[in-house]
Design an enzyme around this catalytic site. Structure first.
Site, short mmCIF file in Angstrom:
data_model
loop_
_atom_site.label_atom_id
_atom_site.label_comp_id
_atom_site.label_asym_id
_atom_site.label_seq_id
_atom_site.Cartn_x
_atom_site.Cartn_y
_atom_site.Cartn_z
N TYR A 178 113.62 88.72 22.30
CA TYR A 178 114.51 89.61 21.55
C TYR A 178 115.79 88.87 21.18
O TYR A 178 116.18 87.89 21.81
CB TYR A 178 114.84 90.87 22.35
CG TYR A 178 115.73 90.69 23.56
CD1 TYR A 178 117.12 90.82 23.46
CD2 TYR A 178 115.19 90.39 24.81
CE1 TYR A 178 117.93 90.67 24.57
CE2 TYR A 178 116.00 90.24 25.93
CZ TYR A 178 117.38 90.39 25.79
OH TYR A 178 118.19 90.23 26.89
N CYS A 179 116.44 89.38 20.12
CA CYS A 179 117.78 88.93 19.74
C CYS A 179 118.61 90.18 19.53
O CYS A 179 118.38 91.20 20.20
CB CYS A 179 117.74 88.01 18.51
SG CYS A 179 116.98 88.72 17.04
N TRP A 180 119.60 90.15 18.67
CA TRP A 180 120.49 91.31 18.54
C TRP A 180 119.78 92.52 17.96
O TRP A 180 119.81 93.61 18.51
CB TRP A 180 121.70 90.93 17.67
CG TRP A 180 122.56 92.09 17.29
CD1 TRP A 180 122.81 92.55 16.03
CD2 TRP A 180 123.31 92.95 18.15
NE1 TRP A 180 123.64 93.64 16.06
CE2 TRP A 180 123.97 93.91 17.36
CE3 TRP A 180 123.47 93.01 19.55
CZ2 TRP A 180 124.79 94.91 17.88
CZ3 TRP A 180 124.29 94.02 20.08
CH2 TRP A 180 124.93 94.94 19.25
N SER A 190 114.99 85.95 16.97
CA SER A 190 113.80 86.15 17.81
C SER A 190 112.52 85.94 17.00
O SER A 190 111.52 85.43 17.52
CB SER A 190 113.81 87.56 18.42
OG SER A 190 113.90 88.55 17.42
N TYR A 220 118.09 93.73 21.18
CA TYR A 220 119.02 94.24 22.21
C TYR A 220 119.58 95.60 21.81
O TYR A 220 119.81 96.46 22.66
CB TYR A 220 120.16 93.25 22.44
CG TYR A 220 121.29 93.85 23.25
CD1 TYR A 220 121.20 93.93 24.64
CD2 TYR A 220 122.42 94.37 22.63
CE1 TYR A 220 122.21 94.52 25.39
CE2 TYR A 220 123.44 94.95 23.36
CZ TYR A 220 123.34 95.03 24.73
OH TYR A 220 124.33 95.63 25.47
#
Length: 352
Positions: free
Chosen positions: A93-95, A101, A122
């Site tokens: 995952y990323c933001w 991601s 996130y």
């Protein structure tokens, strides 16, 4: 290779590892519990790409950023992921579940791993945390453990937990003892978001039909703000007061805050914040004791002149059922005495 629909936050436990592809600074602010940080852009690289995006546009930002991402992915493949078997299943995952991601997932899947991307990143986990807190807090069957400063309430909670009780150690999660002198040496408090993540994680295994013990806290612990619904729930819940003798409390404080003598000037400076409330003469005396390392007379007067009067006023004001509180007496707050207090608290709740 398995093809799935969108992977949601609730599905995260089905994977071998959670990979946070955000920058180290983002990861430090808050992250999904158990995740490892393998950034596709470090903090400085992220700043550079962001500046290029604003000044020169998306193409130039992606051209320069793409090279940085490729170099970082190569490093992760050679280091963090080098020993992973073909059956390894990471969730990345990323933001917001976007390019960072996505780029990592693409390369991991090209290698042959069944990598998946967390839908919404996130941000979706943050919504999950807030939803979990909103759903669970109003259902908590709280028993609020109160007591004047030095009553070893946190240690009593720990003893209750050791006996199988459900416990919310808010000060432990906030990494602060909740008082003017409550900052822990060398231990920074978490961010507000990280505290709320830990709160939701602590709630997750609770049986909401059973009692949950919590220390009577104000709305803030250091710089951490408790969720307003939790404060309201605490203040509407029944209380159990640890009524420890002044002698037992002073002895406990001298043990529990002994480290304050290691930086006497810092202690004196912190006490200076009380001048408006206690007056220059009194605080000057306390500061002199602090600088001399004389903690016994300092804590004795702090208890009698500052903490105890404030405690008596605040409990009645803040807790709706304070007049109906039950109590446990204690003249010993050594390990054995704290264990006895915990047993007495459980005995109170065992009564019909």
């Amino acid at each position: 290779m398995t093809q799935r629909g969108p992977v949601r936050v609730a599905d995260r436990h089905a994977f071998d590892v959670l990979i946070d592809a955000r920058s180290p600074a983002e990861f430090a602010l808050d992250h999904i519990p158990g995740a490892i940080n393998c950034p596709v852009l470090d903090d400085e690289e992220r700043r550079i790409v962001g500046t290029l995006y604003k000044q020169q546009g998306a193409f130039e930002a992606r051209r320069v950023g793409g090279a940085m991402v490729a170099a970082n992915l190569a490093r992760h493949l050679n280091e963090s992921f080098a020993d992973k078997p073909h059956s390894w299943k990471p969730l990345v995952y990323c933001w917001r579940g976007g390019l960072r991601s996505g780029s990592m997932v693409t390369w991991l899947r090209l290698v042959g791993w069944d990598a998946q991307q967390l839908a919404g990143g996130y941000k979706s986990f943050r919504h999950h945390v807030l939803d979990e807190l909103a759903a669970a807090i109003p259902r908590l069957q709280l028993q609020v453990v109160c007591g004047a400063t030095g009553s070893a309430k946190t240690r009593v909670l720990q003893a209750l937990a050791a006996r199988g009780a459900q416990v919310f150690d808010l000060e432990g999660l906030a990494r602060h003892k909740g008082s003017l002198l409550g900052a822990l040496p060398g231990v920074p408090q978490p961010s507000q978001k990280a505290f709320e993540t830990q709160l939701a994680t602590a709630l997750e295994p609770f049986d909401l039909a059973r009692t949950v013990y919590v220390e009577g806290e104000s709305a803030r612990i250091g710089r951490i703000a408790l969720p307003i619904p939790l404060v309201a729930r605490m203040r509407a819940s029944p209380c159990i007061e640890v009524q420890a003798t002044p002698q037992a409390r002073l002895a406990y404080l001298l043990r529990d805050y002994a480290y304050l003598g290691d930086d006497r000037e810092a202690l004196a400076t912190q006490l200076g914040l009380l001048k408006e409330m206690q007056g220059k003469e009194t605080v000057g005396r306390w500061q002199a004791w602090a600088r001399a390392g004389e903690l016994q007379p300092l804590f004795d007067e702090l208890m009698r002149l500052h903490y105890d009067p404030h405690y008596a006023r605040s409990q009645e004001k803040h807790f709706a059922h304070w007049a109906q509180r039950r109590s446990v007496e204690a003249d010993d707050l050594t390990d054995a005495g704290i264990a006895a207090v915990a047993d007495a608290v459980l005995a109170l709740d065992a009564q019909p």
